[in-house]
Design a protein around this motif. Structure first.
Motif, PDB file in Angstrom:
ATOM      1  N   GLY A   1      13.914  19.844  -7.073  1.00  0.00           N
ATOM      2  CA  GLY A   1      14.107  19.545  -8.486  1.00  0.00           C
ATOM      3  C   GLY A   1      14.039  18.059  -8.820  1.00  0.00           C
ATOM      4  N   ARG A   2      13.605  17.241  -7.858  1.00  0.00           N
ATOM      5  CA  ARG A   2      13.534  15.797  -8.139  1.00  0.00           C
ATOM      6  C   ARG A   2      12.106  15.295  -7.932  1.00  0.00           C
ATOM      7  NH1 ARG A   2      17.653  13.190  -4.333  1.00  0.00           N
ATOM      8  NH2 ARG A   2      17.971  11.578  -5.876  1.00  0.00           N
ATOM      9  N   ASN A   3      11.716  14.345  -8.763  1.00  0.00           N
ATOM     10  CA  ASN A   3      10.354  13.817  -8.711  1.00  0.00           C
ATOM     11  C   ASN A   3      10.290  12.443  -8.048  1.00  0.00           C
ATOM     12  OD1 ASN A   3       9.471  16.039 -10.119  1.00  0.00           O
ATOM     13  ND2 ASN A   3       9.571  15.019 -12.117  1.00  0.00           N
ATOM     14  N   VAL A   4       9.200  12.242  -7.331  1.00  0.00           N
ATOM     15  CA  VAL A   4       8.901  10.914  -6.786  1.00  0.00           C
ATOM     16  C   VAL A   4       7.518  10.517  -7.287  1.00  0.00           C
ATOM     17  CG1 VAL A   4       8.455   9.584  -4.696  1.00  0.00           C
ATOM     18  CG2 VAL A   4      10.254  11.292  -4.690  1.00  0.00           C
ATOM     19  N   THR A   5       7.415   9.403  -7.986  1.00  0.00           N
ATOM     20  CA  THR A   5       6.090   8.918  -8.371  1.00  0.00           C
ATOM     21  C   THR A   5       5.618   7.921  -7.315  1.00  0.00           C
ATOM     22  OG1 THR A   5       7.042   7.138  -9.704  1.00  0.00           O
ATOM     23  CG2 THR A   5       6.525   9.182 -10.845  1.00  0.00           C
ATOM     24  N   ILE A   6       4.342   7.992  -6.993  1.00  0.00           N
ATOM     25  CA  ILE A   6       3.779   7.089  -5.982  1.00  0.00           C
ATOM     26  C   ILE A   6       2.563   6.382  -6.573  1.00  0.00           C
ATOM     27  CG2 ILE A   6       2.936   6.878  -3.617  1.00  0.00           C
ATOM     28  CD1 ILE A   6       4.281   9.527  -2.975  1.00  0.00           C
ATOM     29  N   ASP A   7       2.707   5.094  -6.794  1.00  0.00           N
ATOM     30  CA  ASP A   7       1.617   4.252  -7.290  1.00  0.00           C
ATOM     31  C   ASP A   7       0.818   3.848  -6.061  1.00  0.00           C
ATOM     32  OD1 ASP A   7       0.266   1.705  -8.035  1.00  0.00           O
ATOM     33  OD2 ASP A   7       1.473   1.811  -9.872  1.00  0.00           O
ATOM     34  N   MET A   8      -0.408   4.326  -5.964  1.00  0.00           N
ATOM     35  CA  MET A   8      -1.155   4.120  -4.716  1.00  0.00           C
ATOM     36  C   MET A   8      -2.654   3.970  -4.969  1.00  0.00           C
ATOM     37  SD  MET A   8      -0.804   8.042  -3.347  1.00  0.00           S
ATOM     38  CE  MET A   8      -2.393   8.290  -2.542  1.00  0.00           C
ATOM     39  N   SER A   9      -3.307   3.352  -4.037  1.00  0.00           N
ATOM     40  CA  SER A   9      -4.746   3.080  -4.075  1.00  0.00           C
ATOM     41  C   SER A   9      -5.072   2.032  -5.145  1.00  0.00           C
ATOM     42  CB  SER A   9      -5.553   4.359  -4.292  1.00  0.00           C
ATOM     43  OG  SER A   9      -6.883   4.137  -3.897  1.00  0.00           O
ATOM     44  N   SER A  10      -5.145   2.426  -6.399  1.00  0.00           N
ATOM     45  CA  SER A  10      -5.250   1.506  -7.542  1.00  0.00           C
ATOM     46  C   SER A  10      -6.281   0.382  -7.395  1.00  0.00           C
ATOM     47  CB  SER A  10      -3.862   0.894  -7.832  1.00  0.00           C
ATOM     48  OG  SER A  10      -2.882   1.910  -7.894  1.00  0.00           O
ATOM     49  N   PRO A  11      -7.539   0.747  -7.134  1.00  0.00           N
ATOM     50  CA  PRO A  11      -8.582  -0.289  -7.067  1.00  0.00           C
ATOM     51  C   PRO A  11      -8.938  -0.784  -8.470  1.00  0.00           C
ATOM     52  CG  PRO A  11      -9.574   1.877  -6.887  1.00  0.00           C
ATOM     53  CD  PRO A  11      -8.075   2.100  -6.931  1.00  0.00           C
ATOM     54  N   ASN A  12      -9.756  -1.820  -8.501  1.00  0.00           N
ATOM     55  CA  ASN A  12     -10.164  -2.394  -9.780  1.00  0.00           C
ATOM     56  C   ASN A  12     -11.581  -1.959 -10.118  1.00  0.00           C
ATOM     57  OD1 ASN A  12      -7.674  -3.800  -9.868  1.00  0.00           O
ATOM     58  ND2 ASN A  12      -8.530  -5.301  -8.442  1.00  0.00           N
ATOM     59  N   ILE A  13     -11.768  -1.540 -11.365  1.00  0.00           N
ATOM     60  CA  ILE A  13     -13.086  -1.103 -11.834  1.00  0.00           C
ATOM     61  C   ILE A  13     -14.107  -2.227 -11.677  1.00  0.00           C
ATOM     62  CG2 ILE A  13     -14.320  -0.448 -13.965  1.00  0.00           C
ATOM     63  CD1 ILE A  13     -12.474   1.716 -12.714  1.00  0.00           C
ATOM     64  N   ALA A  14     -15.287  -1.860 -11.256  1.00  0.00           N
ATOM     65  CA  ALA A  14     -16.408  -2.801 -11.101  1.00  0.00           C
ATOM     66  C   ALA A  14     -16.187  -3.822  -9.987  1.00  0.00           C
ATOM     67  CB  ALA A  14     -16.726  -3.519 -12.421  1.00  0.00           C
ATOM     68  N   LYS A  15     -15.182  -3.566  -9.150  1.00  0.00           N
ATOM     69  CA  LYS A  15     -14.945  -4.467  -8.003  1.00  0.00           C
ATOM     70  C   LYS A  15     -14.937  -3.615  -6.737  1.00  0.00           C
ATOM     71  CE  LYS A  15     -13.678  -8.446 -10.055  1.00  0.00           C
ATOM     72  NZ  LYS A  15     -12.318  -8.609 -10.561  1.00  0.00           N
ATOM     73  N   PRO A  16     -15.253  -4.218  -5.607  1.00  0.00           N
ATOM     74  CA  PRO A  16     -15.260  -3.423  -4.377  1.00  0.00           C
ATOM     75  C   PRO A  16     -13.865  -2.895  -4.026  1.00  0.00           C
ATOM     76  CG  PRO A  16     -16.327  -5.547  -4.032  1.00  0.00           C
ATOM     77  CD  PRO A  16     -15.678  -5.607  -5.382  1.00  0.00           C
ATOM     78  N   PHE A  17     -13.874  -1.730  -3.412  1.00  0.00           N
ATOM     79  CA  PHE A  17     -12.662  -1.088  -2.908  1.00  0.00           C
ATOM     80  C   PHE A  17     -12.329  -1.787  -1.591  1.00  0.00           C
ATOM     81  CE2 PHE A  17     -10.235   2.240  -0.881  1.00  0.00           C
ATOM     82  CZ  PHE A  17      -9.709   3.021  -1.901  1.00  0.00           C
ATOM     83  N   SER A  18     -11.195  -2.465  -1.532  1.00  0.00           N
ATOM     84  CA  SER A  18     -10.922  -3.302  -0.362  1.00  0.00           C
ATOM     85  C   SER A  18     -10.171  -2.521   0.715  1.00  0.00           C
ATOM     86  CB  SER A  18     -10.070  -4.502  -0.781  1.00  0.00           C
ATOM     87  OG  SER A  18      -8.754  -4.063  -1.033  1.00  0.00           O
ATOM     88  N   ILE A  19     -10.051  -3.134   1.868  1.00  0.00           N
ATOM     89  CA  ILE A  19      -9.306  -2.509   2.961  1.00  0.00           C
ATOM     90  C   ILE A  19      -7.821  -2.397   2.582  1.00  0.00           C
ATOM     91  CG2 ILE A  19      -8.915  -4.665   4.220  1.00  0.00           C
ATOM     92  CD1 ILE A  19      -9.950  -1.525   6.007  1.00  0.00           C
ATOM     93  N   GLY A  20      -7.358  -3.304   1.729  1.00  0.00           N
ATOM     94  CA  GLY A  20      -5.990  -3.205   1.212  1.00  0.00           C
ATOM     95  C   GLY A  20      -5.832  -1.947   0.369  1.00  0.00           C
ATOM     96  N   HIS A  21      -6.840  -1.635  -0.428  1.00  0.00           N
ATOM     97  CA  HIS A  21      -6.788  -0.403  -1.215  1.00  0.00           C
ATOM     98  C   HIS A  21      -6.812   0.815  -0.293  1.00  0.00           C
ATOM     99  CE1 HIS A  21      -8.588  -3.143  -4.456  1.00  0.00           C
ATOM    100  NE2 HIS A  21      -7.363  -2.831  -4.859  1.00  0.00           N
TER     101      HIS A  21
ATOM    102  N   ASN B   1      -3.014   6.898  -9.464  1.00  0.00           N
ATOM    103  CA  ASN B   1      -3.999   5.862  -9.191  1.00  0.00           C
ATOM    104  C   ASN B   1      -4.018   4.912 -10.396  1.00  0.00           C
ATOM    105  OD1 ASN B   1      -6.203   4.363  -8.372  1.00  0.00           O
ATOM    106  ND2 ASN B   1      -7.310   6.154  -7.608  1.00  0.00           N
ATOM    107  N   HIS B   2      -3.271   3.834 -10.267  1.00  0.00           N
ATOM    108  CA  HIS B   2      -3.096   2.882 -11.377  1.00  0.00           C
ATOM    109  C   HIS B   2      -4.311   1.938 -11.403  1.00  0.00           C
ATOM    110  CE1 HIS B   2      -0.451   0.682 -14.197  1.00  0.00           C
ATOM    111  NE2 HIS B   2      -0.905  -0.429 -13.645  1.00  0.00           N
ATOM    112  N   LEU B   3      -5.407   2.458 -11.921  1.00  0.00           N
ATOM    113  CA  LEU B   3      -6.668   1.708 -11.892  1.00  0.00           C
ATOM    114  C   LEU B   3      -6.572   0.366 -12.609  1.00  0.00           C
ATOM    115  CD1 LEU B   3      -9.145   4.591 -12.806  1.00  0.00           C
ATOM    116  CD2 LEU B   3      -8.838   3.536 -10.552  1.00  0.00           C
ATOM    117  N   GLY B   4      -7.182  -0.648 -12.021  1.00  0.00           N
ATOM    118  CA  GLY B   4      -7.306  -1.939 -12.693  1.00  0.00           C
ATOM    119  C   GLY B   4      -8.509  -1.854 -13.613  1.00  0.00           C
TER     120      GLY B   4
END
Ligand code: ARG
Length: 563
Positions: A111-131, A156-159
Motif C-alpha cells: 500500500g505504499r508507493n516509491v517513485t524512482i527518478d531514473m535514466s533522464s537523458p537530455n533530448i537531442a544530446k547523446p545518452f551518456s554512460i552516466g544515464h 524518466n525525467h527527460l531533459g
C-alpha cells in the motif's frame, strides 16, 4: 526462521542479567566455520562475573539446552554453537520449494508507493554512460522495492526544456534536413547544435535570434512547438531502442517541460512563506544556515526559472500525485550540491516529507583508467558496445554449446546482462573501469558466471529428471551444502539491506557467493550418484537455482535454462 534468535534465546536463559539487545550485539559468526555457526564471546562477562572467560564459557554450557543444536562447545573464551544442519536444511529447502520465486517476498511496503527518478537523458544530446548507470541502478531498485511489497513508479525525467531549444530550432531552420534527423536523430541534432554554437561565437546577433525562438516556444508559437515536439519524439524513439535492448520500461516520461505551468505556484509559495529575497533583480532563497555559501537562484531577472525551480515543482507534484513513502533520485554524484539544495529548500518550506526524498548518487565510469571525454575521443558509444557484448557472448556460447537452441536470445541475455551486472556489482558510489572483456567473461565475478551456474543446475536437474515433492523432507548435513544453505537463508535479509541502503551491489554479491558455493559443491560432490541422499542434493540444487534466478531478476538479468 532466524538462527541468531535460536542461539540468543539459549544465551539469555544461561545469562539472565544480560539484556536481549546486548546478547544480539555480542553474538558473532566465527571466521572459520569449523568453529561453529555462531559464537558467544564469554570474555564480555569477565568483568562482572569476576571469573576467567574459559570458566564462564564452561558454566554457560552447563545451563543451556543443547538438544536443538548439533553441538555446543566451549573453546577457550568462546561458546560455539553448531546449528543442526539436517533440521535447518530440511526446513529451508522445504520453504524455498514451496514458495518458489516468492521466497523472500515481503509485505513491508504494501500500500505504499516509491517513485524512482531514473535514466533522464537530455533530448537531442547523446545518452551518456552516466544515464546508463542511472537506468540500470534505478531499474534494479524498482525490482528490489517491489520484492518488499512497495508499488514503484519509474519516472524518466527527460531533459526536454531550456534555452538550448531556441538554438536548436534556429540551427534546424538554417541547415536542417528532415530525412537526416529521422535517420539518426541524436547525431544529427547534436551536429546542428554544435554548429550553431560555433556560429554564435562568430556572429553574436544569432544569439538574439535563438532567444527569440525560445521565447516563441515558451509562448506556444505553433512552428516552434511543432519542431520541439518533433525533436523530442525523434530523440525518444532513439532512446527507446536502447531501453528495449536493456529491457527497461518506464511508468512516466514527464520531464522538465511537463513542469512549465507548475513553477509559478512554487514561486508564489516561496514568496508567501517569506523565503524569497530579491538580489540584483533576481529572486533567491537564502540557505546560509544549511551551510551554503550562495543563495539558491529561483528566478532570474529576465523571469527565467532554473533547474532547481523545476525540481521543486517536480517534488511537490510527485508528492501530490503519488503520495510517495519514498522518492528516490538516481543521479550522478556530480549533482550532489543540487539535491542538497533541493532538500534544504523543501525543508524551509516546511514539508515534513522532505526526509523521504533520497538522493542516490553513483560514481564515474572510466575507460582505460581515464576519464571519459568527448573532446579527447575517450567515449563509449552505447549501441555498438551492447552489440559487441552480445557478439562476444555468442562466441563463447558457440564454443561451449554449439547445438544450443535459441542461441541468439541466450547471447542477448548474457551479453546485455554482463554489462548490467558489472555495473551493479560495484558499490554504487565507486566508479569502475569499463572493460568489456572482463564484463563478458564466464570467469570471475561476472553476470555470465552467475548465469552459467544457474544453467548448470538446470542441466543437472534435467539429467536427473528431478521434480520436487512438496511432501518430502530433504535434509543434508555436509559442510559444502551447509555453505549454500546459509546463503539461501540470508537472501531475504539481503534484499532488505539492499533496499535500506539503495545498494543493488549487495544482491550482486549474494549472487556471486551463491554461485561460487554451488560450484564448490559441484566440484566436491557427486550430486546424482544413486544413494539415499540423492533427492536431498537435487532439492538443494533446485532451491539454489530458484534463489539465483531471483537474485538475477532483481538485478534486471535473465536466467537462461541452458547456455
Ligand atoms: N537530465 C539530467 C542530466 O542529464 C538528469 C535529471 C535528473 N533528475 C532530476 N529530477 N533532476 O543530467
Amino acid at each position: 526462521m532466524d538462527t541468531k534468535d535460536l542461539v540468543a534465546e539459549q544465551i539469555r536463559k544461561a545469562v539472565p542479567d544480560l539484556e536481549a539487545a546486548a546478547v544480539t550485539d555480542l553474538l558473532e559468526i566465527p571466521k572459520n566455520s569449523d568453529m561453529g555457526d555462531w559464537a558467544f564471546p564469554a570474555f564480555s562477562l569477565a568483568k562482572t562475573w569476576r571469573k576467567a572467560p574459559q570458566l564462564i564459557a564452561e558454566e554457560i554450557i552447563q545451563k543451556i539446552d543443547s538438544s536443538q543444536f548439533e553441538k555446543v562447545q566451549a573453546v577457550g573464551p568462546y561458546v560455539n554453537f553448531f546449528l543442526d544442519k539436517s533440521q535447518i536444511s530440511a526446513a529451508l529447502i522445504g520453504q524455498v520449494l514451496a514458495e518458489g520465486a516468492d521466497y523472500g517476498q515481503e509485505k513491508i511496503g504494501a500500500g505504499r508507493n516509491v517513485t524512482i527518478d531514473m535514466s533522464s537523458p537530455n533530448i537531442a544530446k547523446p545518452f551518456s554512460i552516466g544515464h546508463l548507470r542511472s537506468t540500470v541502478i534505478g531499474d534494479s531498485l524498482a525490482q528490489i522495492f517491489q520484492k518488499l511489497g512497495y508499488k514503484t513508479v519509474k519516472i524518466n525525467h527527460l531533459g526536454d526544456w531550456g534555452k538550448q531549444f531556441g538554438l536548436l530550432i534556429l540551427a534546424y531552420k538554417k541547415w536542417g534536413q528532415e530525412e537526416a534527423v529521422k535517420e539518426h536523430p541524436i547525431e544529427e541534432l547534436l551536429q546542428l547544435y554544435v554548429r550553431i554554437n560555433e556560429e554564435v561565437q562568430k556572429n553574436p546577433e544569432l544569439d538574439e535570434e535563438a532567444r527569440e525562438w525560445f521565447r516563441k516556444l515558451e509562448e506556444g508559437d505553433e512552428e516552434a512547438q511543432n519542431l520541439w515536439q518533433w525533436f523530442r519524439k525523434e530523440s525518444l524513439l532513439e532512446f527507446s531502442q536502447l531501453y528495449d535492448e536493456l529491457g527497461v520500461t518506464f511508468d512516466s516520461y514527464n520531464g522538465e517541460a511537463f513542469y512549465n505551468d507548475k513553477m509559478a505556484e512554487i514561486v508564489d509559495l516561496l514568496s508567501a512563506k517569506g523565503l524569497l529575497k530579491e538580489s540584483q533583480g533576481a529572486q533567491v532563497v537564502d540557505l546560509e544556515k544549511y551551510g551554503f555559501e550562495h543563495p539558491a537562484l529561483i528566478k532570474k531577472s529576465d523571469g527565467a526559472t532554473l533547474y532547481i525551480t523545476r525540481d521543486l515543482a517536480t517534488a511537490l507534484y510527485r508528492k501530490r500525485q503519488y503520495d510517495f513513502a519514498k522518492s528516490i533520485y538516481v543521479v550522478g554524484s556530480e549533482q550532489a550540491g543540487h539535491f542538497k539544495q533541493l532538500k534544504a529548500i523543501l525543508k524551509e518550506m516546511g514539508y515534513d516529507w522532505t526526509d523521504d526524498i533520497h538522493y542516490v548518487p553513483f560514481g564515474l565510469v572510466t575507460k582505460g583508467g581515464k576519464k571519459l571525454s568527448t573532446r579527447k575521443g575517450n567515449i563509449i558509444l552505447l549501441e555498438p558496445t551492447l552489440a559487441e557484448a552480445v557478439n562476444r557472448a555468442a562466441q563463447q556460447i558457440n564454443a561451449k554449446n554449439p547445438d544450443l537452441a535459441d542461441k541468439e536470445a541466450v547471447a542477448h541475455a548474457v551479453g546485455v546482462g554482463a554489462i548490467k551486472f558489472y555495473d551493479l556489482k560495484t558499490d554504487r558510489m565507486n566508479g569502475y573501469d569499463f572493460d568489456l572483456e572482463a564484463m563478458v567473461s564466464f570467469e570471475g565475478e561476472t553476470g555470465p558466471y552467475v548465469q552459467y551456474a544457474h544453467a548448470r543446475i538446470q542441466s543437472i536437474l534435467r539429467k536427473a529428471a528431478f521434480s520436487p515433492d512438496t511432501g518430502a523432507s530433504y535434509s543434508l548435513n555436509d559442510k559444502e551444502s551447509w555453505e549454500i544453505v546459509k546463503l539461501i537463508q540470508n537472501f531475504p535479509d539481503t534484499v532488505k539491506r539492499a533496499a535500506d541502503r539503495f545498494e543493488p551491489a549487495l544482491i550482486a554479491k549474494h549472487a556471486i557467493h551463491l554461485a561460487q558455493s554451488f560450484n564448490k559443491y559441484y566440484a566436491h560432490t557427486r550430486i546424482i550418484a544413486a544413494d539415499p541422499e540423492r533427492d536431498s542434493r537435487l532439492a538443494l540444487c533446485y532451491a539454489t537455482a530458484t534463489v539465483l534466478k531471483e537474485d538475477l531478476r532483481l538485478l534486471g538479468l535473465e536466467a537462461p535454462n541452458e547456455m
